[in-house]
Design an enzyme around this catalytic site. Structure first.
Site, short mmCIF file in Angstrom:
data_model
loop_
_atom_site.label_atom_id
_atom_site.label_comp_id
_atom_site.label_asym_id
_atom_site.label_seq_id
_atom_site.Cartn_x
_atom_site.Cartn_y
_atom_site.Cartn_z
N VAL A 66 0.80 -1.22 0.00
CA VAL A 66 0.00 0.00 0.00
C VAL A 66 0.84 1.27 0.00
O VAL A 66 0.29 2.38 0.05
CB VAL A 66 -1.00 0.02 1.18
CG1 VAL A 66 -2.12 -0.99 0.94
CG2 VAL A 66 -0.31 -0.23 2.51
N ASN A 92 -4.83 0.37 8.39
CA ASN A 92 -4.14 -0.16 9.56
C ASN A 92 -2.67 -0.49 9.29
O ASN A 92 -1.90 -0.60 10.23
CB ASN A 92 -4.86 -1.43 10.04
CG ASN A 92 -4.06 -2.20 11.05
OD1 ASN A 92 -3.90 -1.78 12.20
ND2 ASN A 92 -3.53 -3.34 10.63
N SER A 153 -1.50 6.35 16.58
CA SER A 153 -0.77 5.76 17.70
C SER A 153 -0.63 6.74 18.85
O SER A 153 -0.65 7.97 18.65
CB SER A 153 0.64 5.33 17.25
OG SER A 153 1.43 4.92 18.33
N TYR A 166 8.55 7.31 13.31
CA TYR A 166 7.24 6.73 13.61
C TYR A 166 6.35 7.74 14.33
O TYR A 166 5.18 7.92 13.98
CB TYR A 166 7.43 5.48 14.47
CG TYR A 166 6.16 4.71 14.76
CD1 TYR A 166 5.59 3.88 13.80
CD2 TYR A 166 5.55 4.79 16.01
CE1 TYR A 166 4.43 3.16 14.07
CE2 TYR A 166 4.41 4.08 16.30
CZ TYR A 166 3.84 3.26 15.32
OH TYR A 166 2.70 2.55 15.60
#
Length: 261
Positions: A66, A92, A153, A166
């Site tokens: 993706v 996700n 997150s 991240y």
């Protein structure tokens, strides 16, 4: 429960963890689910589990990266040709690497940003357009619940010096979701995000094997434990359902009370 009867749903990163639990939950409530991921063997295991439980073929797999626009566009074409419409998208797919900012290579930075942020953009763009076309060509008076849920997150709120790529990507996912919610609101398409804390997934498996890491989680989390994938899947399915019909542009923080300790 049949909250998702006659619903076509896509879950990326569906081969394990939160994605797997979400796909199983959506299917159990009546959805036909397209499982998307890079590893066909993992997707097949999840698909078989869902189809055997339902006694019907309600889960289909689509192997794709993706972060690759061609793959994502091929996914949109597959859905349009097979179903002609789309109602729920769960972004996700994600991943991380550890390094401090001054030690992070450009390759590692790009990998984490693409896996966690670019993928959400590409899927939202291609499948969002498919949703809009479905609305424009649909039968008047037969409006359907349509929703995009992006998995962000706790790291999008609380920066980690060992995961700067991240943390920044997940913070961007939260704000991207808000921007997309504004853009798609005129079509009645809702966009929300969920920000899990520490959850037992393949992403956290190695860290959770370390007793000092587990002790730190218990010490810093009000509920004194890590989360389970199905607990996050519960929130995702709520956000995707008509029961959350007045929610868009929201982020649900599910961190076991990490930020309040």
């Amino acid at each position: 429960m049949t909250r998702f009867s006659q619903t076509i749903a896509v879950v990326t990163g569906a081969g394990s963890g939160i994605g797997e639990s979400t796909a199983i939950r959506l299917a159990s409530e009546g959805a036909k689910v397209i499982l998307v991921g890079r590893t066909q063997e993992k997707l097949e295991l999840v698909s078989n589990k869902i189809n055997e439980a339902s006694k019907h073929t309600v889960a289909h797999i689509f192997t794709a990266d993706v972060t690759n626009e061609d793959d994502v566009n091929n996914l949109a074409t597959f859905i349009e040709e097979k179903y002609g419409d789309l109602h729920v998208v769960v972004n996700n797919a994600g991943g991380s690497r550890q390094s401090k900012i001054l030690e992070t290579s450009s390759d590692d930075w790009d990998f984490v940003q693409q896996t966690n942020l670019k993928s959400v953009f590409l899927v939202s763009k291609a499948l969002g357009n498919l949703m809009v076309r479905g609305i424009k060509t649909g039968i008047e008076g037969q409006e359907r619940n349509r929703s995009i849920v992006n998995v962000a997150s706790l790291s999008g709120y609380k920066a980690g010096s060992h995961i700067p790529h991240y943390s920044s990507a997940k913070a961007a996912v939260i704000n991207f979701s808000r921007a997309l919610a504004l853009e798609l609101a005129p079509y009645g398409i809702r966009v929300n995000s969920v920000s899990p804390g520490f959850v037992e997934t393949p992403l956290t498996e190695q860290g959770l094997q370390n007793e000092s890491f587990q002790a730190a989680i218990r010490r810093n989390t009000a509920l004194k434990r890590v989360g389970r994938p199905e607990e996050i899947a519960n929130i995702i399915t709520f956000l995707a359902s008509h029961e959350a019909s007045y929610m868009t542009g929201s982020d649900v923080l599910a961190d076991g009370g990490w930020l309040i300790t």
